[in-house]
Design a protein around this motif. Sequence first.
Motif, short mmCIF file in Angstrom:
data_model
loop_
_atom_site.label_atom_id
_atom_site.label_comp_id
_atom_site.label_asym_id
_atom_site.label_seq_id
_atom_site.Cartn_x
_atom_site.Cartn_y
_atom_site.Cartn_z
N CYS A 57 6.15 -12.75 18.29
CA CYS A 57 5.77 -13.80 17.14
C CYS A 57 6.46 -15.18 17.48
O CYS A 57 5.97 -16.45 17.32
N LYS A 58 7.57 -15.20 17.89
CA LYS A 58 8.30 -16.41 18.26
C LYS A 58 7.32 -17.29 19.61
O LYS A 58 7.12 -18.53 19.19
N VAL A 59 6.72 -16.76 20.73
CA VAL A 59 5.78 -17.53 21.19
C VAL A 59 4.49 -17.68 20.70
O VAL A 59 3.95 -18.74 21.12
N LEU A 60 4.05 -16.96 19.70
CA LEU A 60 2.73 -17.06 19.21
C LEU A 60 2.64 -18.15 17.88
O LEU A 60 1.64 -18.40 17.58
N GLY A 61 4.03 -18.45 17.57
CA GLY A 61 4.17 -19.14 16.40
C GLY A 61 3.66 -18.21 14.95
O GLY A 61 3.24 -19.01 14.17
N ILE A 62 3.99 -17.10 15.15
CA ILE A 62 3.78 -16.27 14.00
C ILE A 62 5.26 -16.15 13.18
O ILE A 62 6.12 -15.84 13.77
N ASP A 63 5.21 -16.41 11.73
CA ASP A 63 6.47 -16.19 11.24
C ASP A 63 6.93 -14.62 10.72
O ASP A 63 8.16 -14.82 10.81
N ASN A 64 6.18 -14.09 10.66
CA ASN A 64 6.39 -12.54 9.99
C ASN A 64 5.80 -11.50 11.14
O ASN A 64 4.59 -11.49 11.22
N PRO A 65 6.74 -10.51 11.76
CA PRO A 65 6.09 -9.58 12.67
C PRO A 65 5.19 -8.44 11.82
O PRO A 65 4.32 -8.12 12.59
N TYR A 66 5.17 -8.46 10.65
CA TYR A 66 4.17 -7.54 9.94
C TYR A 66 2.71 -8.26 10.04
O TYR A 66 1.84 -7.50 10.13
N ASP A 67 2.62 -9.65 10.35
CA ASP A 67 1.30 -10.33 10.65
C ASP A 67 0.56 -9.47 11.71
O ASP A 67 -0.36 -9.94 12.15
N LEU A 68 1.51 -8.90 12.71
CA LEU A 68 0.96 -8.64 13.90
C LEU A 68 -0.05 -7.29 13.71
O LEU A 68 -0.58 -6.72 14.65
N TYR A 69 0.14 -6.80 12.55
CA TYR A 69 -0.92 -5.67 12.19
C TYR A 69 -1.71 -5.55 10.93
O TYR A 69 -1.60 -6.51 10.13
N GLU A 70 -2.58 -4.76 11.00
CA GLU A 70 -3.55 -4.64 9.91
C GLU A 70 -2.95 -3.49 9.12
O GLU A 70 -2.65 -2.57 9.46
N TRP A 71 -2.98 -3.76 7.73
CA TRP A 71 -2.19 -2.66 6.81
C TRP A 71 -3.37 -2.07 6.00
O TRP A 71 -4.41 -2.78 5.41
N SER A 72 -3.13 -0.83 5.47
CA SER A 72 -3.90 -0.24 4.46
C SER A 72 -2.84 0.13 3.45
O SER A 72 -1.95 0.58 3.73
N ASP A 73 -3.31 0.25 2.24
CA ASP A 73 -2.40 0.68 1.25
C ASP A 73 -3.01 2.27 0.75
O ASP A 73 -4.13 2.41 0.55
N ASN A 74 -2.04 3.20 0.93
CA ASN A 74 -2.24 4.51 0.60
C ASN A 74 -1.64 4.77 -0.97
O ASN A 74 -0.55 4.44 -1.14
N VAL A 75 -2.48 5.08 -1.69
CA VAL A 75 -1.99 5.27 -3.04
C VAL A 75 -2.03 6.70 -3.45
O VAL A 75 -2.85 7.53 -2.86
N THR A 76 -0.44 7.13 -3.70
CA THR A 76 -0.16 8.26 -3.89
C THR A 76 0.08 8.81 -5.59
O THR A 76 0.76 7.71 -5.87
N SER A 77 -0.45 9.44 -5.96
CA SER A 77 -0.21 9.91 -7.39
C SER A 77 1.00 10.54 -7.57
O SER A 77 1.18 11.49 -6.98
N ARG A 78 1.62 10.19 -8.43
CA ARG A 78 3.10 10.91 -8.80
C ARG A 78 2.81 11.77 -10.19
O ARG A 78 3.45 12.37 -10.72
N ARG A 79 1.53 11.68 -10.72
CA ARG A 79 0.98 12.75 -11.84
C ARG A 79 1.21 14.03 -11.52
O ARG A 79 0.67 14.59 -10.37
N THR A 80 1.69 14.89 -12.37
CA THR A 80 1.81 16.24 -12.19
C THR A 80 1.14 16.71 -13.51
O THR A 80 1.04 16.47 -14.54
N ASP A 81 0.38 17.73 -13.38
CA ASP A 81 -0.24 18.41 -14.41
C ASP A 81 0.48 19.83 -14.64
O ASP A 81 0.11 20.79 -14.06
N ASP A 82 1.38 19.70 -15.69
CA ASP A 82 2.20 20.83 -16.06
C ASP A 82 1.43 21.46 -17.27
O ASP A 82 0.90 21.00 -18.18
#
Length: 82
Positions: A57-82
Amino acid sequence: MTSRKVTKCLLGNILEEVDMSQIELSRRTGIHKSQISSYVNTRYGKTMELAHARKICKVLGIDNPYDLYEWSDNVTSRRTDD
């Protein structure tokens, strides 16, 4: 509940955008060229070490190391059917 998961390392794309070779990035960061190649080609299914990400990041002028990756959101339901 939402969690984020890495889907792709963007280092290869970023290097193309800034017109820098893997060898030049290796020279500027001190990270071995085979290691840079493994990040670009996402070998071993791992993300890069934080110390390496920060150097890159320092060499490439990128502020955040997370910007070196593509991310996906995984949505997990916490709902329970009791």
